[in-house]
Write an enzyme that holds these catalytic residues in place. Structure first.
Site, short mmCIF file in Angstrom:
data_model
loop_
_atom_site.label_atom_id
_atom_site.label_comp_id
_atom_site.label_asym_id
_atom_site.label_seq_id
_atom_site.Cartn_x
_atom_site.Cartn_y
_atom_site.Cartn_z
CG HIS A 345 0.59 -1.63 -9.80
ND1 HIS A 345 -0.63 -0.59 -9.92
CD2 HIS A 345 -0.14 -2.66 -9.96
CE1 HIS A 345 -1.70 -1.06 -9.65
NE2 HIS A 345 -1.52 -2.38 -9.71
CG ASP A 355 -5.33 -3.44 -8.33
OD1 ASP A 355 -4.03 -3.45 -8.28
OD2 ASP A 355 -5.80 -3.70 -9.17
CD GLU A 392 -1.13 -2.93 -13.38
OE1 GLU A 392 -1.39 -3.99 -13.76
OE2 GLU A 392 -1.94 -2.03 -12.67
CD GLU A 393 -4.57 0.00 -11.70
OE1 GLU A 393 -5.26 -0.38 -12.64
OE2 GLU A 393 -4.86 -0.32 -10.50
#
Length: 506
Positions: A345, A355, A392-393
């Protein structure tokens, strides 16, 4: 006779020369070329990472759309059939937050809830673009109550409190991150009768154990640092369970979503380790167990309730925003209807250097290498699909909304699905005479695997016939965020994984 022999020799020599000049390059040569230094450099992947992380880029924001456009440009310039696939999904953003601690007779303490920049921070000029710290999908509300310290907020922690005679009903719980998912922390607190939840990052777990050194001097979270994230307990857009979130699609109402059970039902807020310790000093009552205590120089942790009283107020907004998945495809030459899918992502709560964009930078490097191999005549055996997912988060929206192919196609033809969120991995090659089993699905060839789809494939396809070679565990680590020293390990690993699947897989 001599002339005839000479002519025959020249003809043979000409044919041999033509064979050398025009015969296809052996596949082993492409493999060697891919892992060599000639197709890329540390400079290119560093440039990718710098471009992707120059601004905070939460899902649904213009900055994240800019990052998507950059990914698309690299895919396209690398000779991949590329496109952006948009979806319109429910996202939440903070409007207001406040947190006040009262411990009579001392005056109330109002926390500023700000993460500090550090001297020389190269991104201080865009720090104002970082969203205020919050829990995505937290319930809006205004609550007041005595504080109870609940350790990691697990069910067993509340059982310990019950044995101590501590009742959390009507209180605001203070839990530390770790052990379980933050959404579970808030959900369990609600089930135990709490009216609000605060989740902090304890120095013992995230701050170097009280050693007094943190980022940028060390890797540890600084005292004002806050772990932001979602408390949504589902997968995919909660307003479109089971179907993709197109712009004009049918959606569940807010009431229907709340009844679904995946949203938390009490206000919550993530707070820093420094703020967490301030609140801990205002909690009296019994001393917590040894395994509930903090680092050596931390205050003594007590469980309460009170006498400190916390007033927590949070207001968020839920909106429908556009997210963008970027897809790049190289069609396979021999088995074009079977797919190798590699992706990660792109969205991040702040800058996302580790990340997820250490993974995105490596994905772009792979795309460029594959593009250069195509220029030299290489074609993959199976179709390769590179995916850069969005949102995604907020709740793994990529799993529900972002398939580049219909689900039935994935079920019938998918060869391998890899998802790399960040480059900090331990590489395990798994060996089993019985092929893949559910316990293996969580990690496959060292990559974080889309367990949901692979579990489905495991049940439908004859994956049980697969046998993997046994290889010793090898650790691949990229120790820093910006220089990405050692990134080649990831690039090489991913390509070798594709080749191994073709040789030893389906």
């Amino acid at each position: 006779m001599i002339k005839t022999a000479t002519a025959a020799f020249l003809a043979l020599l000409t044919s041999f020369t033509a064979f050398l000049l025009f015969s296809p390059t052996p596949k082993s040569s492409y493999h060697s070329l891919f892992i060599s230094d000639s197709l890329s450099s540390n400079t290119s992947i560093s440039r990718h990472l710098h471009t992707l992380t120059r601004r905070p880029h939460v899902a649904g924001t213009p900055a994240n759309a800019e990052a998507a456009a950059y990914v698309l440009s690299i895919f396209t310039s690398s000779n991949l059939q590329s496109r952006i696939t948009p979806y319109h999904v429910a996202l939440t953003y903070p409007i207001s937050r406040s947190l006040t601690l009262t411990l009579t007779p001392s005056p109330p303490i109002s926390f500023d809830l700000q993460q500090e920049t550090y001297p020389g921070d190269p991104y201080a000029d865009v720090a104002a673009e970082v969203l205020p710290t919050f829990h995505a999908f937290a319930k809006s509300g205004d609550v007041t109550g005595h504080v109870v310290y609940v350790n990691y907020g697990r069910v067993e922690d509340y059982e310990t409190l019950k044995k101590m005679g501590v009742n959390v009903s009507g209180t605001i719980v203070l839990a530390r991150y770790g052990e379980i998912y933050r959404g579970s922390i808030v959900q369990i607190a609600y089930e135990q009768g709490a009216v609000g939840a605060l989740v902090y990052t304890d120095r013992k777990d995230y701050g170097g154990g009280g050693g007094g050194r943190w980022f940028p001097e060390e890797k540890w979270l600084p005292p004002s640092g806050v772990q932001v994230g979602t408390v949504y307990n589902g997968i995919g857009d909660p307003t479109t369970p089971g179907w993709a979130s197109s712009e004009e699609c049918e959606r569940l109402s807010d009431e229907e979503v709340e009844k679904g059970g995946d949203l938390t039902l009490i206000p919550s807020l993530p707070i820093s380790g420094a703020d967490g310790e301030t609140i801990l000093r205002a909690i009296g009552g019994q001393v917590a167990n040894d395994d509930w205590q903090g680092s050596g120089d931390a205050p003594t942790y007590r469980v309460g309730p009170g006498p400190g009283v916390v007033h927590l107020s949070y207001t968020g907004k839920q909106v429908i925003e556009k997210i963008e998945n970027v897809i790049g495809v190289i069609e396979g030459e021999e088995e074009p209807d079977r797919f190798v899918i590699l992706g990660n992502h792109r969205d991040a709560w702040t800058f996302g250097a580790v990340d997820p964009n250490s993974g995105t930078a490596a994905l772009l490097e792979i795309a460029q290498k594959l593009g250069k191999l195509q220029e030299k005549g290489w074609k993959p055996r199976r179709t390769i699909i590179l995916c850069n997912w969005d949102a995604e988060e907020y709740g793994l929206y990529m799993r529900q909304d972002s398939g580049p192919l219909p689900l039935h196609s994935l079920m019938n033809f998918l060869s391998k699905l890899l998802n790399r969120s960040k480059i900090l991995i331990t590489h395990h090659k798994l060996s089993t005479k019985h092929g893949l089993v559910p316990a293996v699905l969580l990690q496959l060839a060292g990559w974080e695997v889309e367990n949901l789809i692979l579990q489905l494939l495991f049940n439908i396809l004859e994956f049980r016939q697969l046998t993997w070679l046994s290889v010793k565990d090898t650790q691949y680590t990229i120790p820093c965020m910006m220089t990405l020293y050692g990134w080649k390990n990831l690039v090489i690993l991913s390509f070798i994984g594709m080749l191994q699947w073709q040789v030893y897989g389906v």
